[in-house]
Design an enzyme around this catalytic site. Sequence first.
Site, PDB file in Angstrom:
ATOM      1  N   CYS A 178      38.196  32.699  41.250  1.00 55.48           N
ATOM      2  CA  CYS A 178      38.978  33.540  41.574  1.00 55.48           C
ATOM      3  C   CYS A 178      38.629  34.703  42.689  1.00 55.48           C
ATOM      4  O   CYS A 178      38.648  35.046  43.272  1.00 55.48           O
ATOM      5  CB  CYS A 178      39.306  34.713  40.447  1.00 55.48           C
ATOM      6  SG  CYS A 178      39.348  33.708  39.019  1.00 55.48           S
ATOM      7  N   HIS A 318      42.267  43.326  41.458  1.00 54.71           N
ATOM      8  CA  HIS A 318      42.591  42.121  40.793  1.00 54.71           C
ATOM      9  C   HIS A 318      43.943  42.024  40.102  1.00 54.71           C
ATOM     10  O   HIS A 318      44.965  41.192  40.319  1.00 54.71           O
ATOM     11  CB  HIS A 318      41.421  41.179  40.737  1.00 54.71           C
ATOM     12  CG  HIS A 318      41.438  40.151  40.125  1.00 54.71           C
ATOM     13  ND1 HIS A 318      41.417  39.163  41.566  1.00 54.71           N
ATOM     14  CD2 HIS A 318      40.575  39.501  39.420  1.00 54.71           C
ATOM     15  CE1 HIS A 318      41.289  37.658  41.052  1.00 54.71           C
ATOM     16  NE2 HIS A 318      40.728  38.155  38.898  1.00 54.71           N
ATOM     17  N   GLU A 329      38.350  45.805  34.650  1.00 51.69           N
ATOM     18  CA  GLU A 329      38.748  46.620  36.581  1.00 51.69           C
ATOM     19  C   GLU A 329      39.149  47.954  36.963  1.00 51.69           C
ATOM     20  O   GLU A 329      39.166  49.277  37.479  1.00 51.69           O
ATOM     21  CB  GLU A 329      39.949  45.632  37.257  1.00 51.69           C
ATOM     22  CG  GLU A 329      40.172  46.365  38.796  1.00 51.69           C
ATOM     23  CD  GLU A 329      40.882  45.477  39.797  1.00 51.69           C
ATOM     24  OE1 GLU A 329      41.805  44.536  38.732  1.00 51.69           O
ATOM     25  OE2 GLU A 329      41.009  45.210  40.911  1.00 51.69           O
ATOM     26  N   LYS A 350      49.307  40.187  42.259  1.00 53.44           N
ATOM     27  CA  LYS A 350      50.555  39.105  41.732  1.00 53.44           C
ATOM     28  C   LYS A 350      51.038  39.550  40.298  1.00 53.44           C
ATOM     29  O   LYS A 350      51.537  38.245  39.750  1.00 53.44           O
ATOM     30  CB  LYS A 350      48.688  38.590  40.562  1.00 53.44           C
ATOM     31  CG  LYS A 350      47.411  38.616  41.128  1.00 53.44           C
ATOM     32  CD  LYS A 350      46.047  37.953  40.315  1.00 53.44           C
ATOM     33  CE  LYS A 350      45.217  37.582  41.220  1.00 53.44           C
ATOM     34  NZ  LYS A 350      44.408  38.876  42.649  1.00 53.44           N
ATOM     35  N   HIS A 355      48.995  34.652  40.404  1.00 52.78           N
ATOM     36  CA  HIS A 355      46.899  34.322  40.126  1.00 52.78           C
ATOM     37  C   HIS A 355      47.067  33.056  41.353  1.00 52.78           C
ATOM     38  O   HIS A 355      47.113  31.914  40.779  1.00 52.78           O
ATOM     39  CB  HIS A 355      46.117  34.066  39.419  1.00 52.78           C
ATOM     40  CG  HIS A 355      44.781  34.570  39.227  1.00 52.78           C
ATOM     41  ND1 HIS A 355      44.530  34.717  40.632  1.00 52.78           N
ATOM     42  CD2 HIS A 355      44.122  34.955  38.548  1.00 52.78           C
ATOM     43  CE1 HIS A 355      43.358  33.979  40.780  1.00 52.78           C
ATOM     44  NE2 HIS A 355      42.932  35.117  39.748  1.00 52.78           N
ATOM     45  N   PHE A 414      35.992  34.362  37.570  1.00 54.92           N
ATOM     46  CA  PHE A 414      34.844  33.831  36.171  1.00 54.92           C
ATOM     47  C   PHE A 414      33.387  33.465  36.625  1.00 54.92           C
ATOM     48  O   PHE A 414      33.621  32.549  37.711  1.00 54.92           O
ATOM     49  CB  PHE A 414      36.262  32.377  36.053  1.00 54.92           C
ATOM     50  CG  PHE A 414      36.907  32.110  35.202  1.00 54.92           C
ATOM     51  CD1 PHE A 414      37.070  33.984  34.744  1.00 54.92           C
ATOM     52  CD2 PHE A 414      37.621  30.820  34.708  1.00 54.92           C
ATOM     53  CE1 PHE A 414      38.650  33.430  34.226  1.00 54.92           C
ATOM     54  CE2 PHE A 414      38.345  31.149  33.871  1.00 54.92           C
ATOM     55  CZ  PHE A 414      39.045  32.378  32.896  1.00 54.92           C
TER      56      PHE A 414
END
Lengths: 445, 431
Positions: A178, A318, A329, A350, A355, A414
């Site tokens: 990502c 994110h 985050e 998002k 995503h 990830f």
Amino acid sequence: MNSRRRVAITGIGMVTPLGHDAPTTWAGLLAGRSGLGRIQGFDAQGFPVRIAGEVKDFRPETTIGDRRLLKYASRPTGFALVAAEEALRDAGLRPDALTGHQWGLSVGAGMLGVAFADLETVHRHCAADGEFHADGFLDSRFPVDPVAFCRSQTNAGLGLLAQHFGIRGYATAVHTACASGGQALGTALKVMRRGHANFMLAGGFDSMINPVGLSGFCLLGALSTDNDTPHQASRPFDKTRNGFVLGEGAGFLVLEEWASAQARGARIYAELAGDGNSLSSYRITDSHPSGDGPIQAMQQAMQDAGLGVEDVDYVNAHGTSTQMNDRSECAALRAVFGSHIERVAVSSTKSCMGHLIAAAGAVEAGVCALAIRDGVAPVNANLAEPDPECGVNLIRGQSRPMQIRAAISNSLGFGGSNSCLVLRHPDETAAPAGRGRPPFAKATA
Amino acid sequence: MTSTPRIMFTGVGAVCGAGLGVDVIWSAILEGRSAVAPIRQWDSSRWPARMAAEVAEASIQTLVEDRRLHKFISRTDMFGLYAAQGAIQQSGVLAYREKLEAPAVTRFNDRSGIFVGSGGGVYKNNYDFLPLITAGGGDLKGFGQELTSTVNPMWLLRHLPNNVLCYIGIRHGFKGTNACITNQCVSGVMAVAEAAAALRSGEADRAVAAGHDAPIEPETVLHYHKLGLLADDAVRPFDRDRRGTVFGEGAAAFVLETEEAARSRKVGILGEFLGSGCSTEGTGVVGVRPDGDGLSRAIELAIADAQVSREEVGLIVAHGNGTWASDASEANAIRKVFGDRPPPVTAFKWAYGHSIAASGAIDLAMALRALREGVVPGIPTLNSLDSALAPLPVSQKPQSLRGSVAVVACRGFGGMNAALVVRAGPVSLAQ
């Protein structure tokens, strides 16, 4: 170190669940419109998750005239070609025989290259009983398709972009899940600073909305299962959030050396001013609850841009809408911004697009550039009940008109790679020097 | 004002069909032993192109000590983690970190980067879904319904292209700047180039750079064979009878440090990174420009970046994959850059095959060794140079180095080209 080259963003292109171009996507984000819905591209009825943010009615041939080239393009590569074409057209600049060597290409590319139909072909010939027999490929009836082979190669998209647009310089593809799109732009910035290119086409493209990609995330339990309410399924920072929603698409930017962009009278959206890049080294799917990892990325990016927390007005988070990501985050944001956290506006787009995985960071950096240009920060949709544990200044209800001197875009992947980009308003960059800080702590030592 | 720091190699690790560890691989090369043999990962007895340089199955399980990890990573990751471990051990950075005070350890970790070039795996990752297609009874509804009872929940994580990056980080606590490059054959070389660039610009003090891949799988072999890219016996770089390449697999990894970081811990220097270059030909996915334009520009850019003269180059480690078109265009590129008297040229794929994303990294490990030992290994499979490629100083027998600087050339699908310039170690560091 000499004064570094400054890098201008002069072109933006997007293909997203909200539209086939940047203006449509941007209008959708400002209105808080959802691009998510029931999966139409294949029969997802049997899957635990049946919703996604698909790019609808996509016909790359209406933008890209080279039909032969398109035969070699997978669905995500098609997104890339169309978004890159828009970015170059928007910039009013493209590589040619004389300048092609000065152009570089940096992309975040997805991890799945093989179309599901090709896997079904393998199944028919090599694994009808469920067990794989390699000799099935030797059967004369196996349809060997060199074009499908080319389409599936890991750097096929990169190669086709270089071919179609006549780019002859530095070229790279990165994949840090990502974080890929953000890292691709960060790499582009560094390549330009070190003088290995004068112009870059940089971005990301991905599609995992297919049976294998959807399965991968279903198995991890990472996706929202709100199959009956797709428009509300992605709700980053909401207390009731329960996973992310897959999107697909591409985002591309045209980057130019600042002085030459000014000299040709280009419209400069923003300066791509700083890149921060760290590794969480904690767990493969999570950041540390303290925000360790993303904290360093954000601090480095601001230091790299010569800015402090007081200079940043907007954060495109994110914000995936998973419990862990959003909490971690926000912990990172609070640690980095300290007393400024109440002033800095935060949203995750998002909430509208889902995503976009390897494309996410590139599209969202483009969103930051548009937010700077228009002086408006896009809404974080679906925020009925903000998670009290998040504790940041979220943009609720509607998009917020505000002067944005600098924005940051986070992409956390990830595998623990964290990318943070800083974009700066062109008037701030053009202002007289004197407030700049040294690019790296090292340089002052 | 600080000048651009010099970049040193302080650790190297490698694994490939020719063996585990740089010493073993180097010995195989000097002794002319090729690891190319019939493929053993599946019954290849009926396959028309069945040669490859595989890592012995028995040794694969030994590559990564932590057995629990084996379930969460794939074959290619085993190679990458093994090579990285070797490089890190040789560099001694961990022993150095142990002696630091706590705040210095945090800074050390935040300023330790990781750059990995990864093949990513193309086809076989998806084969875990073949039983599900059967279980689903041929339609997607059944496929979806049977998913969770048929496929390993960790499937996606096991096949992340950036696993090596992630697990080097988790194992050693390195948290600095990083990238995972998925640019097919040039991935490993570009990982080294990006690591060096990060050190030069001051983003990190040291970095692990690795390239790893495991491309030997039936569907890939099938397609390369149909495209006429595979030899049925051996890789014969630049030979008039060359018939194609054969696959290899493995990894190489390096620890790179700024001169200052290396000097502060009085470590052995294996070589110096001098420069890198990268260019594209824009020839689509599998095309190669006959004139070698992309590769010649990559080499010229790397030499310019290294601030050395062409005359200082004492060795070229060619990509030399043994395919008709690539070798011919590579010879053109070398002559274009070096004229009629190129330095000695060698290539190593005859010994350990073409390991795609790992290939350039393993070649670099061997180039550093060749510079140290002062010898240009011969190419045993080269019987007669293709006269169309002359003059090209390649030989079946070992040659003498012409200088202490090597160029490593690497190219791949997508019209990609990359080159590195390195200097022999031990390098004397300024006091």
